[in-house]
Design an enzyme around this catalytic site. Sequence first.
Site, PDB file in Angstrom:
ATOM      1  N   HIS A   1       0.822  -1.214   0.000  1.00  0.00           N
ATOM      2  CA  HIS A   1       0.000   0.000   0.000  1.00  0.00           C
ATOM      3  C   HIS A   1       0.849   1.254   0.000  1.00  0.00           C
ATOM      4  O   HIS A   1       1.956   1.300   0.546  1.00  0.00           O
ATOM      5  CB  HIS A   1      -1.010   0.012   1.154  1.00  0.00           C
ATOM      6  CG  HIS A   1      -0.423   0.060   2.528  1.00  0.00           C
ATOM      7  ND1 HIS A   1      -0.134   1.231   3.186  1.00  0.00           N
ATOM      8  CD2 HIS A   1      -0.099  -0.926   3.398  1.00  0.00           C
ATOM      9  CE1 HIS A   1       0.335   0.968   4.394  1.00  0.00           C
ATOM     10  NE2 HIS A   1       0.371  -0.342   4.544  1.00  0.00           N
TER      11      HIS A   1
ATOM     12  N   ASP B   1      -0.238   4.488   0.998  1.00  0.00           N
ATOM     13  CA  ASP B   1      -0.484   5.460   2.058  1.00  0.00           C
ATOM     14  C   ASP B   1       0.280   5.131   3.327  1.00  0.00           C
ATOM     15  O   ASP B   1       0.681   3.979   3.560  1.00  0.00           O
ATOM     16  CB  ASP B   1      -1.980   5.558   2.357  1.00  0.00           C
ATOM     17  CG  ASP B   1      -2.587   4.222   2.787  1.00  0.00           C
ATOM     18  OD1 ASP B   1      -2.245   3.197   2.170  1.00  0.00           O
ATOM     19  OD2 ASP B   1      -3.390   4.218   3.737  1.00  0.00           O
TER      20      ASP B   1
ATOM     21  N   GLU C   1      -5.031   1.836   2.727  1.00  0.00           N
ATOM     22  CA  GLU C   1      -4.982   0.691   3.629  1.00  0.00           C
ATOM     23  C   GLU C   1      -5.064   1.110   5.088  1.00  0.00           C
ATOM     24  O   GLU C   1      -5.676   0.418   5.912  1.00  0.00           O
ATOM     25  CB  GLU C   1      -3.697  -0.104   3.384  1.00  0.00           C
ATOM     26  CG  GLU C   1      -3.628  -1.452   4.104  1.00  0.00           C
ATOM     27  CD  GLU C   1      -3.043  -1.377   5.511  1.00  0.00           C
ATOM     28  OE1 GLU C   1      -3.108  -2.374   6.233  1.00  0.00           O
ATOM     29  OE2 GLU C   1      -2.505  -0.301   5.874  1.00  0.00           O
ATOM     30  N   GLU C   2      -4.447   2.237   5.424  1.00  0.00           N
ATOM     31  CA  GLU C   2      -4.422   2.680   6.818  1.00  0.00           C
ATOM     32  C   GLU C   2      -5.805   3.070   7.337  1.00  0.00           C
ATOM     33  O   GLU C   2      -6.000   3.218   8.540  1.00  0.00           O
ATOM     34  CB  GLU C   2      -3.449   3.850   6.989  1.00  0.00           C
ATOM     35  CG  GLU C   2      -1.992   3.516   6.676  1.00  0.00           C
ATOM     36  CD  GLU C   2      -1.360   2.554   7.666  1.00  0.00           C
ATOM     37  OE1 GLU C   2      -2.028   2.193   8.656  1.00  0.00           O
ATOM     38  OE2 GLU C   2      -0.197   2.161   7.464  1.00  0.00           O
TER      39      GLU C   2
END
Length: 391
Positions: free
Chosen positions: A57, A59, A124-125
Amino acid sequence: PQLNAAALAMETFLFLSAFPTVFSSSLVHHELVANYSHLFWVKGSQPELVPYMLLAHIDVVPASESDGWEAPPFSAKEIDGFIYGRGTIDDKNNLMGILQALEYLLLKGYAPRRGFYIGLGHDEEISGLNGATNIVRILKQRGVQLLFVMDECLPILDGIIPAIEGPAALIGLSEKGQAVIKLSVSVAPGHSSMPPRETSIGILATAVKRILERKPVSNAFVRTTTAVTFFNAGVKINVIPSLAEAYVNLRIHSAQSVQEVLDIIKDTVGDQRVKVELVNGFDPLPISGADDKAFGFQIIKKTVLDLFPTVTVAPAICIGNTDSRHFVDLTKNIYRFSPAWFKPGDFERFHGINERISTKNYEEMIVFYFNLIQNCDIRKLPEPHSSVHEL
């Protein structure tokens, strides 16, 4: 919108500059998903071989130089053999390692026999509900089924697990589920000069204490998977509040379900005045295969041991959540592993201050993916590695 467009343009420029062969190869098809996520399809020469997928990911969590970083958190500055910066271990290391390995393979003229996908999510976060889910939607529309998926999570732990001598590479077969549970107590309000025997705050505090300390088994469970993250009560210093609320965040073990944990909390609290509600949650992920016939697990294990022959390899459970949880409809085999070395003190850097990776380890990560992609081209699984140790 203008800022987002500028960020997208800069990201695309950096990708094109860093990996020109990836973006110019006739073997690679690239597309943007949900404006900011990236989906790559690397065509294989033998289409009858079921493809696999590598995830990472883009981010990262926030970081501020004022927090006490030794280098600006978005500078990627090298100090004493380490690259400092937010994302160096979550998850730019895997992202860049995958793309750099593919760049080198294509430069060498390599053409894979088994096709594969690379998915780079942008959120994702915050649960991947825009990036990863839209990547899955596209693949479903195209009728794609995957041999296995590999995402981030568990690293190589060196000197962190007391029971294991030497480093251990843990391959996550599943992820814990998650739930947010609300506890609330409603009573008649009153003046603080004439307090009742029990207030809403006192009743709720007792309920929370029961959850945390009832018996050793649940205490151990709570220490690793549960946190009371929000406690709210009162609006004025001299008024006994009529409502008190607490929110509990749970990371649920694979042996349990959300409903089972909810029932345990209700039984543990044991007070009808405390209302227990499920705010949101999802069950633990299915457990992927790890036997001699599990292609993905065995290929990852072989790649680890070829590069790090003295490392102990063992299956484990990922205690956090990754984008890979959205891919359960595309494959029964999802693995979470990052070839990043964690030594004592490194866990505090994860989402913390002075996140870093050694230049040596970053080079090893590129080699890992370089070898993994080639290892996936085999038709038959390798013989069990003689250096494997099981926990």
